[in-house]
Design a protein around this motif. Structure first.
Motif, PDB file in Angstrom:
ATOM      1  N   SER A  87       0.831  -1.199   0.000  1.00  0.00           N
ATOM      2  CA  SER A  87       0.000   0.000   0.000  1.00  0.00           C
ATOM      3  C   SER A  87       0.867   1.251   0.000  1.00  0.00           C
ATOM      4  O   SER A  87       1.641   1.481   0.923  1.00  0.00           O
ATOM      5  CB  SER A  87      -0.908  -0.007   1.236  1.00  0.00           C
ATOM      6  N   GLY A  88       0.752   2.041  -1.059  1.00  0.00           N
ATOM      7  CA  GLY A  88       1.533   3.262  -1.174  1.00  0.00           C
ATOM      8  C   GLY A  88       2.990   3.035  -1.506  1.00  0.00           C
ATOM      9  O   GLY A  88       3.779   3.982  -1.542  1.00  0.00           O
ATOM     10  N   GLY A  89       3.367   1.778  -1.752  1.00  0.00           N
ATOM     11  CA  GLY A  89       4.768   1.465  -1.992  1.00  0.00           C
ATOM     12  C   GLY A  89       5.330   2.154  -3.219  1.00  0.00           C
ATOM     13  O   GLY A  89       6.466   2.661  -3.192  1.00  0.00           O
ATOM     14  N   ALA A  90       4.556   2.181  -4.294  1.00  0.00           N
ATOM     15  CA  ALA A  90       5.051   2.798  -5.529  1.00  0.00           C
ATOM     16  C   ALA A  90       5.376   4.270  -5.324  1.00  0.00           C
ATOM     17  O   ALA A  90       6.323   4.800  -5.914  1.00  0.00           O
ATOM     18  CB  ALA A  90       4.023   2.624  -6.642  1.00  0.00           C
ATOM     19  N   ALA A  91       4.616   4.944  -4.460  1.00  0.00           N
ATOM     20  CA  ALA A  91       4.842   6.371  -4.208  1.00  0.00           C
ATOM     21  C   ALA A  91       6.102   6.610  -3.378  1.00  0.00           C
ATOM     22  O   ALA A  91       6.649   7.719  -3.386  1.00  0.00           O
ATOM     23  CB  ALA A  91       3.632   6.973  -3.487  1.00  0.00           C
ATOM     24  N   ARG A  92       6.558   5.585  -2.660  1.00  0.00           N
ATOM     25  CA  ARG A  92       7.750   5.714  -1.813  1.00  0.00           C
ATOM     26  C   ARG A  92       9.007   5.163  -2.492  1.00  0.00           C
ATOM     27  O   ARG A  92      10.067   5.113  -1.884  1.00  0.00           O
ATOM     28  CB  ARG A  92       7.516   5.007  -0.469  1.00  0.00           C
ATOM     29  N   LEU A  93       8.859   4.754  -3.746  1.00  0.00           N
ATOM     30  CA  LEU A  93       9.961   4.140  -4.480  1.00  0.00           C
ATOM     31  C   LEU A  93      10.449   5.046  -5.589  1.00  0.00           C
ATOM     32  O   LEU A  93       9.666   5.564  -6.379  1.00  0.00           O
ATOM     33  CB  LEU A  93       9.502   2.808  -5.086  1.00  0.00           C
TER      34      LEU A  93
END
Length: 201
Positions: free
Chosen positions: A82-88
């Motif tokens: 959840s939200g990983g793509a935004a933190r990568l």
């Protein structure tokens, strides 16, 4: 070489490396003042077995690999959390050309050996220099008796070399392993490794 890496990516496992998990548990056990704001750099990230674990735990991560295919496979994964793509964020670059900011964790699992010998000292210096106080390095160095040690474009360390590299850091884990086994694609190989987790004061 890209064909070789494709075979490796197809065969590589999905479980995060033990050295990364060890480092993450150390962070989790510390005071949570920075909880949710921790940042890691995954050097030689491959298809993301360690990067995904960082994202799953709420970290921000910069994943760096010299192979564009590795980054494409990482970005195409459906398990970034959840939200990983935004933190990568990602970067396609060789070790000696890569640029990264200060970080709480520099992770490099089974990858630093692919740094050219004449560039290794400078790359290692940047790794240590970019760690924030209390930050950690987690990953592997390859020993001088490793089955690949005759490869001129790869970097290998004696135990004395490896100990010298982590001098000035607090070695929370420093395990030397030497054994016969096989590569991810099933080829026989003699392994000589140093599994390291080291903390900057």
């Amino acid at each position: 070489m890209s064909t070789t890496w494709s075979r490796y990516y197809d065969a590589a496992g999905e479980q995060p490396r033990e050295t990364l998990l060890f480092a993450l548990e150390r962070f989790a056990a510390e005071a949570g003042a920075k909880k949710g704001g921790l940042f890691a750099v995954d050097l030689g990230c491959g298809t993301g077995r360690d990067t995904v674990e960082l994202l799953r735990r709420g970290w921000r991560a910069l994943a760096i690999d010299a192979e564009g295919e590795a980054i494409q496979r990482l970005l195409g994964r459906g398990d970034l959390g959840s939200g990983g793509a935004a933190r990568l964020t990602t970067q396609v670059a060789r070790f000696e050309d890569a640029r990264w900011p200060e970080a709480d964790l520099i992770n490099s699992s089974y990858a630093l050996t692919f740094c050219p010998p004449n560039q290794f000292a400078a790359v290692w210096h940047r790794i240590v220099a970019s760690l924030r106080p209390g930050g950690r390095f987690s990953g592997q160095l390859f020993g001088d008796r490793d089955g690949w040690a005759t490869e001129p474009d790869m970097s290998f360390q004696t135990r004395q070399d490896a100990e010298k590299l982590v001098r000035g850091l607090e070695a929370e884990r420093f395990d030397e392993v030497e054994e016969d086994g096989q590569t991810a694609v099933g080829e026989p190989k003699h392994w000589h490794l140093f599994h390291i987790v080291a903390r900057k004061h």
